[in-house]
Scaffold this active site. Structure first.
Site, PDB file in Angstrom:
ATOM      1  N   LYS A 253     -12.749   8.891   2.180  1.00 18.00           N
ATOM      2  CA  LYS A 253     -11.672   8.216   1.327  1.00 18.00           C
ATOM      3  C   LYS A 253     -11.893   7.125   0.550  1.00 18.00           C
ATOM      4  O   LYS A 253     -12.286   6.143   1.104  1.00 18.00           O
ATOM      5  CB  LYS A 253     -10.128   8.117   2.093  1.00 18.00           C
ATOM      6  CG  LYS A 253      -9.148   7.090   1.631  1.00 18.00           C
ATOM      7  CD  LYS A 253      -8.074   6.890   2.427  1.00 18.00           C
ATOM      8  CE  LYS A 253      -7.025   5.983   1.922  1.00 18.00           C
ATOM      9  NZ  LYS A 253      -5.997   5.565   2.832  1.00 18.00           N
ATOM     10  N   ASP A 258      -4.829   0.052  -2.512  1.00 13.46           N
ATOM     11  CA  ASP A 258      -3.824   0.726  -2.143  1.00 13.46           C
ATOM     12  C   ASP A 258      -2.790  -0.136  -2.233  1.00 13.46           C
ATOM     13  O   ASP A 258      -2.315  -1.066  -0.942  1.00 13.46           O
ATOM     14  CB  ASP A 258      -3.962   1.452  -0.610  1.00 13.46           C
ATOM     15  CG  ASP A 258      -2.814   2.301  -0.232  1.00 13.46           C
ATOM     16  OD1 ASP A 258      -1.858   2.533  -0.962  1.00 13.46           O
ATOM     17  OD2 ASP A 258      -2.842   2.618   0.869  1.00 13.46           O
ATOM     18  N   LYS A 265       3.943  -1.450  -0.538  1.00  7.51           N
ATOM     19  CA  LYS A 265       3.742  -2.075   0.803  1.00  7.51           C
ATOM     20  C   LYS A 265       3.906  -3.554   0.504  1.00  7.51           C
ATOM     21  O   LYS A 265       3.965  -4.095  -0.575  1.00  7.51           O
ATOM     22  CB  LYS A 265       2.053  -2.146   0.808  1.00  7.51           C
ATOM     23  CG  LYS A 265       1.460  -1.091   1.571  1.00  7.51           C
ATOM     24  CD  LYS A 265      -0.063  -1.374   1.786  1.00  7.51           C
ATOM     25  CE  LYS A 265      -0.823   0.183   2.282  1.00  7.51           C
ATOM     26  NZ  LYS A 265      -0.404   0.772   3.253  1.00  7.51           N
ATOM     27  N   ASP A 276      -9.722  -0.164   1.261  1.00  5.46           N
ATOM     28  CA  ASP A 276      -9.168   1.173   1.641  1.00  5.46           C
ATOM     29  C   ASP A 276     -10.035   2.429   1.154  1.00  5.46           C
ATOM     30  O   ASP A 276      -9.748   3.602   0.987  1.00  5.46           O
ATOM     31  CB  ASP A 276      -7.873   1.469   0.903  1.00  5.46           C
ATOM     32  CG  ASP A 276      -6.915   2.446   1.652  1.00  5.46           C
ATOM     33  OD1 ASP A 276      -7.370   2.609   2.870  1.00  5.46           O
ATOM     34  OD2 ASP A 276      -6.061   2.882   1.240  1.00  5.46           O
ATOM     35  N   ASP A 335       2.803   6.040   0.001  1.00  6.14           N
ATOM     36  CA  ASP A 335       1.704   5.231   0.699  1.00  6.14           C
ATOM     37  C   ASP A 335       0.978   6.165   1.379  1.00  6.14           C
ATOM     38  O   ASP A 335      -0.047   5.711   2.197  1.00  6.14           O
ATOM     39  CB  ASP A 335       2.437   4.229   1.502  1.00  6.14           C
ATOM     40  CG  ASP A 335       1.439   3.008   1.711  1.00  6.14           C
ATOM     41  OD1 ASP A 335       0.162   3.114   1.226  1.00  6.14           O
ATOM     42  OD2 ASP A 335       1.974   2.204   2.646  1.00  6.14           O
ATOM     43  N   GLU A 337      -1.053   8.307   0.709  1.00  9.46           N
ATOM     44  CA  GLU A 337      -1.980   8.754  -0.374  1.00  9.46           C
ATOM     45  C   GLU A 337      -3.237   9.301  -0.013  1.00  9.46           C
ATOM     46  O   GLU A 337      -3.844  10.087  -0.620  1.00  9.46           O
ATOM     47  CB  GLU A 337      -2.067   7.731  -1.530  1.00  9.46           C
ATOM     48  CG  GLU A 337      -3.417   6.678  -1.326  1.00  9.46           C
ATOM     49  CD  GLU A 337      -3.063   5.768  -0.055  1.00  9.46           C
ATOM     50  OE1 GLU A 337      -2.134   5.780   0.527  1.00  9.46           O
ATOM     51  OE2 GLU A 337      -4.245   5.201   0.265  1.00  9.46           O
ATOM     52  N   ARG A 339      -4.642  10.920   2.269  1.00  2.00           N
ATOM     53  CA  ARG A 339      -4.747  12.526   2.921  1.00  2.00           C
ATOM     54  C   ARG A 339      -4.601  13.366   1.744  1.00  2.00           C
ATOM     55  O   ARG A 339      -5.208  14.525   1.523  1.00  2.00           O
ATOM     56  CB  ARG A 339      -3.503  12.939   3.932  1.00  2.00           C
ATOM     57  CG  ARG A 339      -2.157  12.558   3.556  1.00  2.00           C
ATOM     58  CD  ARG A 339      -1.176  12.447   4.325  1.00  2.00           C
ATOM     59  NE  ARG A 339      -1.155  11.112   5.032  1.00  2.00           N
ATOM     60  CZ  ARG A 339      -0.507  10.935   6.105  1.00  2.00           C
ATOM     61  NH1 ARG A 339       0.422  11.629   6.656  1.00  2.00           N
ATOM     62  NH2 ARG A 339      -0.466   9.732   6.698  1.00  2.00           N
TER      63      ARG A 339
HETATM   64  N1  BES Z   1      -4.554   2.818   3.701  1.00  2.00           N
HETATM   65  C1  BES Z   1      -3.537   2.885   4.641  1.00  2.00           C
HETATM   66  C2  BES Z   1      -3.699   2.793   6.252  1.00  2.00           C
HETATM   67  C3  BES Z   1      -4.166   1.553   6.650  1.00  2.00           C
HETATM   68  C4  BES Z   1      -2.987   0.485   7.139  1.00  2.00           C
HETATM   69  C5  BES Z   1      -5.374   1.204   6.747  1.00  2.00           C
HETATM   70  C6  BES Z   1      -3.627  -0.752   7.714  1.00  2.00           C
HETATM   71  C7  BES Z   1      -5.873   0.109   7.272  1.00  2.00           C
HETATM   72  C8  BES Z   1      -4.931  -1.061   7.630  1.00  2.00           C
HETATM   73  C9  BES Z   1      -2.662   4.185   4.298  1.00  2.00           C
HETATM   74  O1  BES Z   1      -2.852   4.622   3.056  1.00  2.00           O
HETATM   75  C10 BES Z   1      -1.132   4.063   4.380  1.00  2.00           C
HETATM   76  O2  BES Z   1      -0.595   3.345   3.841  1.00  2.00           O
HETATM   77  N2  BES Z   1      -0.779   4.866   5.720  1.00  2.00           N
HETATM   78  C11 BES Z   1       0.667   4.725   5.893  1.00  2.00           C
HETATM   79  C12 BES Z   1       1.051   6.279   5.929  1.00  2.00           C
HETATM   80  C13 BES Z   1       2.570   6.358   6.304  1.00  2.00           C
HETATM   81  C14 BES Z   1       3.265   5.985   4.945  1.00  2.00           C
HETATM   82  C15 BES Z   1       2.719   7.647   6.847  1.00  2.00           C
HETATM   83  C16 BES Z   1       0.808   3.890   6.980  1.00  2.00           C
HETATM   84  O3  BES Z   1      -0.037   3.874   8.017  1.00  2.00           O
HETATM   85  O4  BES Z   1       1.761   3.130   7.412  1.00  2.00           O
HETATM   86 ZN    ZN Z   2      -4.541   3.884   1.999  1.00  2.00          ZN
HETATM   87 MN    MN Z   3      -1.565   4.132   1.634  1.00  2.00          MN
END
Ligand code: BES
Ligand code: ZN
Ligand code: MN
Length: 495
Positions: A253, A258, A265, A276, A335, A337, A339
């Protein structure tokens, strides 16, 4: 940085500092004993007084020991002798290197290796290189000052060279993660890949936006749409085996920033999001190492590079996308994204003939909730392949733990308007529902997903590692590539 073997007897080594080791059973290594004898048993006395315990991460600095040419001796704890693996060797050398790098030192000699296996020596050298590089890329006054030269006592030159390759490629991954998003965007990331591919003889294809459209990468392109930085997909290939040998695919990824997109966020949540793209950086580090080590295997590394931003053209909640493999996806959170990016990358990997796949991604905050900052989550559709990945990570001291992939979790990503949706029902088991989503794109191929949201990026420094990008899992991937000829053959039925 130069890494050189030395055969000089320890008291006479000409270096700014010497590193020796004592384990938690208070055994001096043969090299430490040699130094102790020359220095009037200073080390033995400190052990007797309980000043030196030999525990992991312990470091004792001794200045101007009599009878020793080097003005500084660092005694590093090696921990419990039973727990020695590549991980302990990496960590001991890194602890010493990190402390010594606080001051400018030209040449540091590591006298740790007697009784170490070749694999431990490699990991130790890797640790020395990693420990003396920090995240202070843009500080005029460096906190961490890399040594110009590392001496390794009684090192076998090919092992030293391999250790140096590991250290440099872990540091490459760390640097890519540590660079701000203003410097590393999809295009400049791809340019970095092109540079090292040319230098080390990796095959490389870079897909620009037009090609991504022609290839119907609808999920990846949707994420990219809100940014003025255009997306890329990079395919690196190492043909170390014969044509027709099984292909190992590594996918990463690469979200260079992000913001969360329209599901923005909060500012605190954005702080680490320049990192990210750690999955992509890890794949690049590993591919460079595999090429430089000239491993006799066929490996492809694929990274999907986008920036998740906001604009009048950004993808929205409720949008329905068509992924490259034809599945339709309802977007219920912009968010989630990573996947979407990986969906298309994994499909390309399968089309390119991957025999088995591993993907790495800073995919979910939920993985931090489940496993904390130091442990990666493993999820799979093939237990034997997952066991192999876990064993490799254990060997390297890179912690990982498997989470279950019961079919019930898959129910959560069914959509009423499309084939699947990009989030589960609520927050529960968010790491697993994300993996269930990815599973839709690997066909029947054995696949392991490594969620590195925790260990890829540290907010606080460790005794052996500066804060910021960690380069975690580069060594694990290289370890897997080294065993690939055997691993390619085992399937679930064999176990
Ligand atoms: N890049 C983030 C995940 C992340 C969060 C990595 C904190 C490292 C530290 C990912 O893209 C994300 O935002 N995931 C969301 C998914 C949710 C919206 C289902 C998350 O984890 O909140
Ligand atoms: Zn992300
Ligand atoms: Mn995200």
């Amino acid at each position: 940085m130069r890494v050189q073997p030395t055969e000089t007897d320890i008291p006479h080594i000409d270096a700014d500092a010497l590193v020796i080791g004592v384990d938690a059973a208070k055994n001096l290594s043969q090299e430490a004993r040699e130094l102790d004898d020359a220095a009037g048993e200073s080390i033995t006395r400190l052990i007797a007084r309980g000043e030196i315990l030999g525990k992991a991460d312990e470091l004792t600095l001794l200045y101007d020991l009599p009878g020793i040419k080097s003005p500084l001796v660092a005694v590093v704890g090696l921990g419990e002798p039973k727990q020695w693996g590549g991980g302990a060797a990496f960590r001991a050398a890194a602890v010493a290197a990190r402390r010594l790098a606080e001051k400018k030192r030209r040449r540091v000699a590591f006298c740790l290796g007697d009784g170490w296996t070749e694999r431990q020596v490699e990991n130790g050298i890797c640790g020395a290189l990693v420990g003396c590089h920090g995240q202070d890329l843009y500080r005029a006054e460096k906190n961490t000052q890399p040594f110009a030269e590392i001496l390794w006592h009684s090192g076998y030159p090919p092992v030293l060279a391999a250790g140096q390759i590991l250290g440099e490629t872990v540091n490459l991954t760390r640097q890519l993660v540590n660079e701000p998003a203003s410097r590393i965007d999809p295009e400049s990331f791809a340019a970095e890949a092109q540079k090292f591919a040319d230098e080390y003889g990796l095959g490389i294809e870079i897909w620009d936006e037009k090609r991504l459209e022609d290839e119907r990468c609808g999920a990846l392109l949707a994420v990219a749409r809100g940014s003025s930085q255009r997306p890329r997909l990079v395919i690196l290939s190492h043909q170390g085996g014969r044509p027709g040998d099984p292909v190992l695919a590594l996918a990463g990824k690469g979200v260079t920033f992000d913001s969360g997109g329209l599901c923005l966020k909060p500012s605190d949540g954005q702080k680490a999001m320049k990192g990210d793209m750690a999955g992509a950086a890890t794949v690049c580090g590993a591919m460079q190492a595999i090429a430089r080590l000239e491993l006799p295997v066929n490996v492809i590394g694929l990274v999907g590079l986008v920036e998740n931003m906001i604009s009048g053209d950004a993808y929205r909640v409720g949008d329905v996308l068509t992924a490259r493999n034809g599945k339709t996806i309802e977007v219920l959170n912009t968010d989630a994204e990573g996947r979407l990016v990986l969906a298309d990358v994994l499909d390309v990997a399968v089309e390119r003939g991957a025999h088995k796949l591993i993907d790495l991604a800073t995919l979910t905050g939920a993985c931090l909730v489940a496993l904390g900052t130091d442990v990666a989550g493993l999820m799979t559709n093939d237990q034997a392949w997952c066991d192999a990945v876990r064993r490799a990570s254990e060997q390297c001291g890179e912690a990982s733990w498997q989470l279950p992939m019961f079919p019930e979790f898959g129910e959560q990503i069914r959509s009423k308007v499309a084939d699947i949706k990009n989030v589960g029902e609520g927050r529960w088991a968010g790491t697993i529902t994300a993996a269930k989503f990815l599973e839709e794109f690997v066909g029947e191929k054995p696949w392991v997903h490594i969620d590195i949201a925790g260990p890829a990026f540290f907010e606080n420094p460790k005794p052996w590692l500066d804060a910021g990008g960690s380069g975690a899992f580069v060594r694990t991937l290289v370890e897997i590539a080294r065993h690939w000829p055997d691993l390619a053959e085992t399937d679930a039925a064999d176990v």
